[in-house]
Design a protein around this motif. Structure first.
Motif, PDB file in Angstrom:
ATOM      1  N   UNK A 183      30.898  56.594  36.346  1.00 35.25           N
ATOM      2  CA  UNK A 183      32.004  55.695  36.625  1.00 35.25           C
ATOM      3  C   UNK A 183      31.692  54.218  36.530  1.00 35.25           C
ATOM      4  N   UNK A 184      30.440  53.870  36.276  1.00 33.61           N
ATOM      5  CA  UNK A 184      30.114  52.455  36.095  1.00 33.61           C
ATOM      6  C   UNK A 184      30.781  51.953  34.820  1.00 33.61           C
ATOM      7  N   UNK A 185      31.015  50.664  34.764  1.00 34.84           N
ATOM      8  CA  UNK A 185      31.563  50.053  33.565  1.00 34.84           C
ATOM      9  C   UNK A 185      30.428  49.349  32.818  1.00 34.84           C
ATOM     10  N   UNK A 194      24.156  56.581  40.068  1.00 34.75           N
ATOM     11  CA  UNK A 194      24.688  57.874  39.611  1.00 34.75           C
ATOM     12  C   UNK A 194      24.503  58.939  40.687  1.00 34.75           C
ATOM     13  N   UNK A 195      23.352  58.919  41.365  1.00 29.27           N
ATOM     14  CA  UNK A 195      23.094  59.899  42.431  1.00 29.27           C
ATOM     15  C   UNK A 195      24.039  59.698  43.615  1.00 29.27           C
ATOM     16  N   UNK A 196      24.283  58.444  43.978  1.00 24.46           N
ATOM     17  CA  UNK A 196      25.195  58.176  45.099  1.00 24.46           C
ATOM     18  C   UNK A 196      26.604  58.684  44.793  1.00 24.46           C
ATOM     19  N   UNK A 197      27.065  58.451  43.569  1.00 27.73           N
ATOM     20  CA  UNK A 197      28.395  58.925  43.186  1.00 27.73           C
ATOM     21  C   UNK A 197      28.413  60.449  43.163  1.00 27.73           C
ATOM     22  N   UNK A 198      27.372  61.049  42.612  1.00 30.17           N
ATOM     23  CA  UNK A 198      27.299  62.521  42.568  1.00 30.17           C
ATOM     24  C   UNK A 198      27.276  63.107  43.976  1.00 30.17           C
ATOM     25  N   UNK A 199      26.717  62.348  44.922  1.00 34.59           N
ATOM     26  CA  UNK A 199      26.650  62.790  46.309  1.00 34.59           C
ATOM     27  C   UNK A 199      27.939  62.595  47.085  1.00 34.59           C
ATOM     28  N   UNK A 200      28.957  62.028  46.429  1.00 33.32           N
ATOM     29  CA  UNK A 200      30.250  61.903  47.078  1.00 33.32           C
ATOM     30  C   UNK A 200      30.682  60.492  47.429  1.00 33.32           C
ATOM     31  N   UNK A 254      32.107  56.808  46.774  1.00 36.95           N
ATOM     32  CA  UNK A 254      33.020  56.266  45.770  1.00 36.95           C
ATOM     33  C   UNK A 254      32.245  55.355  44.815  1.00 36.95           C
ATOM     34  N   UNK A 255      32.786  55.166  43.627  1.00 36.66           N
ATOM     35  CA  UNK A 255      32.150  54.304  42.635  1.00 36.66           C
ATOM     36  C   UNK A 255      31.979  52.902  43.198  1.00 36.66           C
TER      37      UNK A 255
END
Length: 163
Positions: free
Chosen positions: A110-112, A136-142, A144-145
């Motif tokens: 989700x990064x731009x 990427x890991x933080x987003x995968x862990x739930x 928000x972007x």
């Protein structure tokens, strides 16, 4: 149709250092005779763009290990090439293979391109592979972007290290 045209173009080229380098014995042993040249054409494209080939090889081998059909493997490898190309846009042509792989993962999460470029400019001499992978890991862990991005950006601006 475009994929077939590109494939026919690359197959018609005489053997060269690029084409020879794209051949990987691991792929020859695992991919069928239709899928192998299509994947090799993508690898050649990656080399010509200055992108790392190994993540593409790994993607193809992953598909083969999972028993994915050839067209699905080719599509996945092409998608990885597109992700690496986008990461290179944000990180520049001098980015390392690890940075490009992490950048591709961050963009998928989700990064731009602007975020990736901003992180690169925050510490131009330091690597960005770790912060991008953490994002990427933080987003995968739930997370928000936005929250993940602000955490990583704040840490990068404060000069946080890999730990």
């Amino acid at each position: 149709m475009l994929r077939l045209t590109a494939l026919l173009f690359f197959l018609s080229l005489p053997p060269s250092a690029d084409n020879a380098a794209a051949q990987d014995p691991r792929l020859s042993a695992r991919l069928d005779s239709v899928t192998l040249p299509q994947v090799e054409a993508v690898l050649t494209m990656a080399q010509r763009r200055g992108l790392p080939v190994e993540p593409l090889v790994q993607k193809a081998l992953e598909g083969a290990s999972k028993g994915a059909p050839g067209p699905r493997i080719v599509t996945a490898v092409e998608a990885m090439l597109a992700d690496l190309s986008r990461a290179q846009q944000g990180l520049g042509r001098s980015a390392s293979a690890d940075e490009l792989v992490a950048g591709a993962a961050a963009l998928r999460a989700g990064a731009t391109l602007e975020m990736v470029d901003q992180l690169r400019r925050t510490d131009p001499d330091g690597g960005v592979a770790v912060p991008l992978a953490v994002f990427a890991d933080l987003v995968a862990g739930g997370m928000t972007v936005d929250a993940a991005w602000h955490s990583v950006e704040d840490l990068a601006q404060r000069g946080g290290d890999e730990e």
